[in-house]
Design an enzyme around this catalytic site. Structure first.
Site, PDB file in Angstrom:
ATOM      1  N   LYS A 247       0.810  -1.219   0.000  1.00 15.12           N
ATOM      2  CA  LYS A 247       0.000   0.000   0.000  1.00 15.12           C
ATOM      3  C   LYS A 247       0.853   1.283   0.000  1.00 15.12           C
ATOM      4  O   LYS A 247       2.048   1.234   0.277  1.00 15.12           O
ATOM      5  CB  LYS A 247      -0.947  -0.044   1.210  1.00 15.12           C
ATOM      6  CG  LYS A 247      -1.914  -1.236   1.163  1.00 15.12           C
ATOM      7  CD  LYS A 247      -2.950  -1.178   2.276  1.00 15.12           C
ATOM      8  CE  LYS A 247      -3.861  -2.393   2.232  1.00 15.12           C
ATOM      9  NZ  LYS A 247      -4.957  -2.328   3.232  1.00 15.12           N
TER      10      LYS A 247
ATOM     11  N   TYR B  73     -12.776  -1.319  -3.628  1.00 15.44           N
ATOM     12  CA  TYR B  73     -13.245  -1.486  -2.248  1.00 15.44           C
ATOM     13  C   TYR B  73     -14.765  -1.389  -2.125  1.00 15.44           C
ATOM     14  O   TYR B  73     -15.276  -1.098  -1.032  1.00 15.44           O
ATOM     15  CB  TYR B  73     -12.557  -0.461  -1.339  1.00 15.44           C
ATOM     16  CG  TYR B  73     -11.104  -0.816  -1.089  1.00 15.44           C
ATOM     17  CD1 TYR B  73     -10.758  -1.884  -0.273  1.00 15.44           C
ATOM     18  CD2 TYR B  73     -10.084  -0.090  -1.699  1.00 15.44           C
ATOM     19  CE1 TYR B  73      -9.439  -2.229  -0.062  1.00 15.44           C
ATOM     20  CE2 TYR B  73      -8.748  -0.430  -1.486  1.00 15.44           C
ATOM     21  CZ  TYR B  73      -8.439  -1.495  -0.667  1.00 15.44           C
ATOM     22  OH  TYR B  73      -7.128  -1.846  -0.452  1.00 15.44           O
TER      23      TYR B  73
ATOM     24  N   ASN C  21      -2.152   0.046   6.821  1.00 16.44           N
ATOM     25  CA  ASN C  21      -1.648  -1.235   7.329  1.00 16.44           C
ATOM     26  C   ASN C  21      -0.711  -1.956   6.359  1.00 16.44           C
ATOM     27  O   ASN C  21      -0.611  -3.177   6.343  1.00 16.44           O
ATOM     28  CB  ASN C  21      -2.801  -2.122   7.800  1.00 16.44           C
ATOM     29  CG  ASN C  21      -3.747  -2.519   6.675  1.00 16.44           C
ATOM     30  OD1 ASN C  21      -3.599  -2.044   5.549  1.00 16.44           O
ATOM     31  ND2 ASN C  21      -4.699  -3.381   6.958  1.00 16.44           N
TER      32      ASN C  21
ATOM     33  N   HIS D 192      -2.015  -5.667   1.591  1.00 18.20           N
ATOM     34  CA  HIS D 192      -3.308  -6.326   1.429  1.00 18.20           C
ATOM     35  C   HIS D 192      -3.090  -7.783   1.022  1.00 18.20           C
ATOM     36  O   HIS D 192      -2.140  -8.090   0.307  1.00 18.20           O
ATOM     37  CB  HIS D 192      -4.104  -5.615   0.319  1.00 18.20           C
ATOM     38  CG  HIS D 192      -5.322  -6.352  -0.142  1.00 18.20           C
ATOM     39  ND1 HIS D 192      -6.537  -6.247   0.503  1.00 18.20           N
ATOM     40  CD2 HIS D 192      -5.520  -7.231  -1.160  1.00 18.20           C
ATOM     41  CE1 HIS D 192      -7.430  -7.007  -0.113  1.00 18.20           C
ATOM     42  NE2 HIS D 192      -6.838  -7.614  -1.130  1.00 18.20           N
TER      43      HIS D 192
ATOM     44  N   GLU E 294      -9.770 -10.279  -7.689  1.00 17.51           N
ATOM     45  CA  GLU E 294      -8.830  -9.178  -7.455  1.00 17.51           C
ATOM     46  C   GLU E 294      -7.638  -9.238  -8.414  1.00 17.51           C
ATOM     47  O   GLU E 294      -7.153  -8.204  -8.873  1.00 17.51           O
ATOM     48  CB  GLU E 294      -8.345  -9.205  -5.999  1.00 17.51           C
ATOM     49  CG  GLU E 294      -9.455  -8.864  -5.009  1.00 17.51           C
ATOM     50  CD  GLU E 294      -9.027  -8.988  -3.560  1.00 17.51           C
ATOM     51  OE1 GLU E 294      -7.874  -9.378  -3.283  1.00 17.51           O
ATOM     52  OE2 GLU E 294      -9.858  -8.676  -2.682  1.00 17.51           O
TER      53      GLU E 294
HETATM   54  P1  CMP Z   1      -7.528  -4.640   3.822  1.00 17.37           P
HETATM   55  O1  CMP Z   1      -8.090  -5.747   4.639  1.00 17.37           O
HETATM   56  O2  CMP Z   1      -6.366  -4.858   2.965  1.00 17.37           O
HETATM   57  O3  CMP Z   1      -8.726  -4.036   2.920  1.00 17.37           O
HETATM   58  C1  CMP Z   1      -9.720  -3.232   3.520  1.00 17.37           C
HETATM   59  C2  CMP Z   1      -9.019  -2.118   4.240  1.00 17.37           C
HETATM   60  O4  CMP Z   1      -9.838  -1.193   4.921  1.00 17.37           O
HETATM   61  C3  CMP Z   1      -8.161  -2.708   5.360  1.00 17.37           C
HETATM   62  O5  CMP Z   1      -7.122  -3.440   4.816  1.00 17.37           O
HETATM   63  C4  CMP Z   1      -7.754  -1.452   6.085  1.00 17.37           C
HETATM   64  O6  CMP Z   1      -6.743  -0.746   5.368  1.00 17.37           O
HETATM   65  C5  CMP Z   1      -9.056  -0.654   5.984  1.00 17.37           C
HETATM   66  N1  CMP Z   1      -9.846  -0.780   7.216  1.00 17.37           N
HETATM   67  C6  CMP Z   1     -10.488  -1.867   7.690  1.00 17.37           C
HETATM   68  N2  CMP Z   1     -11.140  -1.579   8.825  1.00 17.37           N
HETATM   69  C7  CMP Z   1     -10.920  -0.274   9.070  1.00 17.37           C
HETATM   70  C8  CMP Z   1     -11.326   0.620  10.090  1.00 17.37           C
HETATM   71  N3  CMP Z   1     -12.123   0.226  11.095  1.00 17.37           N
HETATM   72  N4  CMP Z   1     -10.914   1.912  10.026  1.00 17.37           N
HETATM   73  C9  CMP Z   1     -10.132   2.317   9.007  1.00 17.37           C
HETATM   74  N5  CMP Z   1      -9.715   1.514   7.991  1.00 17.37           N
HETATM   75  C10 CMP Z   1     -10.089   0.234   8.027  1.00 17.37           C
END
Ligand code: CMP
Length: 144
Positions: free
Chosen positions: A15, A55, A118, A121, A132
């Site tokens: 990311k 998303y 984070n 992915h 995807e």
């Molecule tokens: P990922 O699981 O890769 O794809 C969905 C993304 O949404 C996740 O990683 C996080 O980057 C983001 N995400 C999920 N939950 C939250 C949350 N509660 N608040 C902010 N971002 C979130």
């Protein structure tokens, strides 16, 4: 077609936060050491429109707008990885979505800073992995 790879491929995205901090190489090294093979890779940038599409399942969540903004804020590296049980094994390697809960030594424990930013992915099911992969790559960009 990549359909016959069902169960053995997953889609990963390094990311914008991790790319910006210079973590592409350490993350790819860790992925390779864990036994994953790269069968497609590209550095790209998501437009807000593409991020919204990718998303779409989170559209109703409170964090959706912020997530779209973050994911389109800079370059990303999208990668198709091949390994037996790719989806499951890759999610173990990257750790929990929230880095605060990610096990020591996982990619998110090492390189992520927040629930949103984070670092990486990983597809959450074999079905989504195929979907995807085809979002980011055409068949002729995938080297099986
Ligand atoms: P990922 O699981 O890769 O794809 C969905 C993304 O949404 C996740 O990683 C996080 O980057 C983001 N995400 C999920 N939950 C939250 C949350 N509660 N608040 C902010 N971002 C979130």
């Amino acid at each position: 077609m990549i359909d016959y790879m069902f169960g053995n491929i997953t889609l990963s995205i390094i990311k914008p936060d991790a790319v910006q901090k210079g973590y592409i190489f350490p993350i790819l090294y860790k992925i390779g050491k864990a036994g994953f093979h790269i069968i497609a890779i590209k550095m790209t940038e998501l437009s807000k429109k593409s991020a919204t599409k990718f998303y779409a399942e989170h559209k109703k969540k409170l964090f959706f707008e912020s997530l779209v903004k973050f994911m389109s804020s800079g370059p990303i590296v999208s990668v198709i990885l091949k390994k037996e049980n790719a989806v499951k094994d890759f999610r173990i390697l990257i750790g929990e979505t929230n880095p605060a809960h990610a096990k020591k030594g996982t990619i998110r424990n090492l390189y992520a800073t927040s629930l949103e930013q984070n670092a990486i992915h990983g597809s959450d099911s074999n079905q989504n992995a195929i979907k995807e992969c085809l979002f980011y790559f055409s068949n002729r960009e995938i080297f099986l």
